[in-house]
Design an enzyme around this catalytic site. Structure first.
Site, PDB file in Angstrom:
ATOM      1  N   LYS A 109      -3.680  -7.355  -9.046  1.00 53.48           N
ATOM      2  CA  LYS A 109      -2.500  -7.295  -8.178  1.00 53.48           C
ATOM      3  C   LYS A 109      -1.230  -7.633  -8.952  1.00 53.48           C
ATOM      4  O   LYS A 109      -0.203  -6.950  -8.837  1.00 53.48           O
ATOM      5  CB  LYS A 109      -2.680  -8.261  -7.009  1.00 53.48           C
ATOM      6  CG  LYS A 109      -1.447  -8.436  -6.137  1.00 53.48           C
ATOM      7  CD  LYS A 109      -1.081  -7.178  -5.377  1.00 53.48           C
ATOM      8  CE  LYS A 109       0.110  -7.441  -4.481  1.00 53.48           C
ATOM      9  NZ  LYS A 109       0.309  -6.425  -3.462  1.00 53.48           N
ATOM     10  N   CYS A 125       6.927  -8.919  -3.590  1.00 54.77           N
ATOM     11  CA  CYS A 125       5.917  -8.581  -4.597  1.00 54.77           C
ATOM     12  C   CYS A 125       6.511  -8.400  -5.988  1.00 54.77           C
ATOM     13  O   CYS A 125       6.298  -9.216  -6.876  1.00 54.77           O
ATOM     14  CB  CYS A 125       5.171  -7.309  -4.191  1.00 54.77           C
ATOM     15  SG  CYS A 125       4.079  -7.511  -2.773  1.00 54.77           S
TER      16      CYS A 125
END
Length: 420
Positions: A212, A266
């Site tokens: 991720k 993010c």
């Protein structure tokens, strides 16, 4: 063991769509959030965030009795933790919300339960969460103690969705499943396959965590390249958008578009998780963060230059010059302002400028706290009518629809190439 009841901890931009996705498959879902307003809103069949099609799914799920929101965890067969993981002032990961979520579900855990961490986290976070749970529930066994024979299965499964497309991508995108044991991975895969049409790709928890972080760091580095090009092109008198369009005609070149910086929960955050754990090795990733974090300051300098030009060409005083900033969200056509460079730019302009700073953001009804008392929220037409200097920060579809003849201003700072 089947998953008759599923609990999602954290009902934000990821947690609520995830809860709705499970509920749409006629599973009993208990959503948990400390925000009482969010809980009350969801239980009315409404939503407290902006995301296309989510409102319809939530309404149907609540009316059908499949989705309920509460403020404290209840017993379930599977728990998904989707809470924020911000970084501290020194760019160190702050795991306080994950720790709090883990400790909140510990009292209601029972043998056979599955716990999944979805929150973007530094490498080792899943193991740390398992340790917190083990300390809170010494009567149960966990993967780090009992391996495949553990009473509780634990996995890390990050989301891969684009705001504005969440309800599509949540179902269609492949999912990385990082169990602490093969059994943990298998059970987590079975859970997601309740609604997932994409593939469940199995690995271990540490690799899934790093995957991720790697995905978003890759994007951050590529955006930094585009942003650095925009600085160079400005210095050299070159239209950066034309340059990128031409360069991208090369079959193996795909340069991204520059902007006022990088925002969101993010891309603007995750690379720091890698840098904080590997400060001597993550040199490129670190430099990209500095380039992207520095872009808002460059934008403000361009605005200052535009105001100076405006003053030189008119008989106005600085206090009479109005600046309009178009967009506050971290990306087009959403209401999410988290880590948005546009918010930072607007704040810096308002703090510097003695005149009025206007802000246009069609996706929010009120200003964030950081801008209250500093700027005035206006609609597009009013801002175009009143402002002397225009600053394009987010290329919302409403802004792209503005006709050239409606723009009378001579002084424009366009960070997105909308008015080029």
């Amino acid at each position: 063991m089947s998953f008759e009841t599923i609990s999602v901890i954290g009902l934000g931009y990821i947690g609520l769509p995830t809860a709705a996705a499970f509920a749409s498959r006629k599973k009993k879902v208990i959503g948990v959030d400390v925000n009482a307003h969010a809980v009350e809103t969801i239980n009315r069949g409404a939503i407290h965030i902006v995301e296309p099609d989510l409102d319809k799914v939530v309404k149907i799920a609540v009316e059908g009795g499949y989705l309920q929101a509460v403020t404290k965890p209840q017993a379930a067969d599977a728990f998904l933790i989707a809470v924020p993981t911000p970084f501290k002032g020194d760019h160190e990961p702050d795991m306080i919300f994950v720790e709090s979520a883990a400790k909140s579900i510990a009292p209601v855990l029972k043998k056979g339960d599955l716990v999944i961490l979805e929150s973007t986290s530094p490498v080792g976070a899943t193991e740390q969460m398992a340790q917190w749970l083990a300390e809170a529930r010494p009567d149960l066994s966990f993967p780090q103690q009992a391996g495949e024979a553990a009473d509780i299965n634990i996995a890390y499964c990050p989301e891969r969705v684009l705001p504005g497309q969440v309800m599509v991508e949540l179902i269609q995108n492949d999912r990385v499943i990082g169990g602490m044991t093969p059994k943990c991975s298998a059970r987590a895969s079975a859970l997601y396959k309740i609604f997932l049409e994409g593939e469940c790709v199995v690995t271990n928890s540490r690799t899934a965590e790093m995957c991720k972080l790697t995905e978003n760091s890759f994007r951050d580095v590529n955006i930094a390249f585009a942003n650095e090009l925009s600085l160079i092109c400005d210095e050299q008198g070159i239209n950066v958008w034309e340059l990128i369009r031409l360069a991208n005609r090369h079959p193996r070149v795909n340069i991204l578009q520059p902007g006022p910086g990088v925002g969101g929960h993010c891309i603007a955050v995750d690379p720091w998780f890698i840098v904080s754990q590997n400060p001597q090795l993550a040199r490129l990733i670190h430099t990209a963060r500095l380039v992207n974090d520095g872009k808002p300051l460059w934008v403000v300098d361009r605005v200052k230059a535009a105001v100076a030009d405006c003053l030189a060409a008119s008989d106005k005083r600085a206090s009479e010059v109005k600046i309009a900033c178009f967009g506050l969200a971290f990306k087009p056509d959403i209401d999410d302002l988290r880590e948005s460079p546009a918010v930072g730019v607007a704040r810096l302009i308002a703090e510097w400028h003695v005149g009025e700073t206007l802000v246009v953001e069609p996706n929010v009804e009120q200003l964030p706290k950081s801008l209250m008392g500093l700027v005035t929220l206006k609609d597009t037409a009013t801002a175009l009518q009143q402002a002397d200097v225009l600053v394009m920060l987010v290329d919302h579809k409403q802004f792209k629809a503005i006709k050239p003849e409606d723009i009378k201003q001579q002084w424009i700072v366009d960070t997105k190439g909308v008015w080029r």
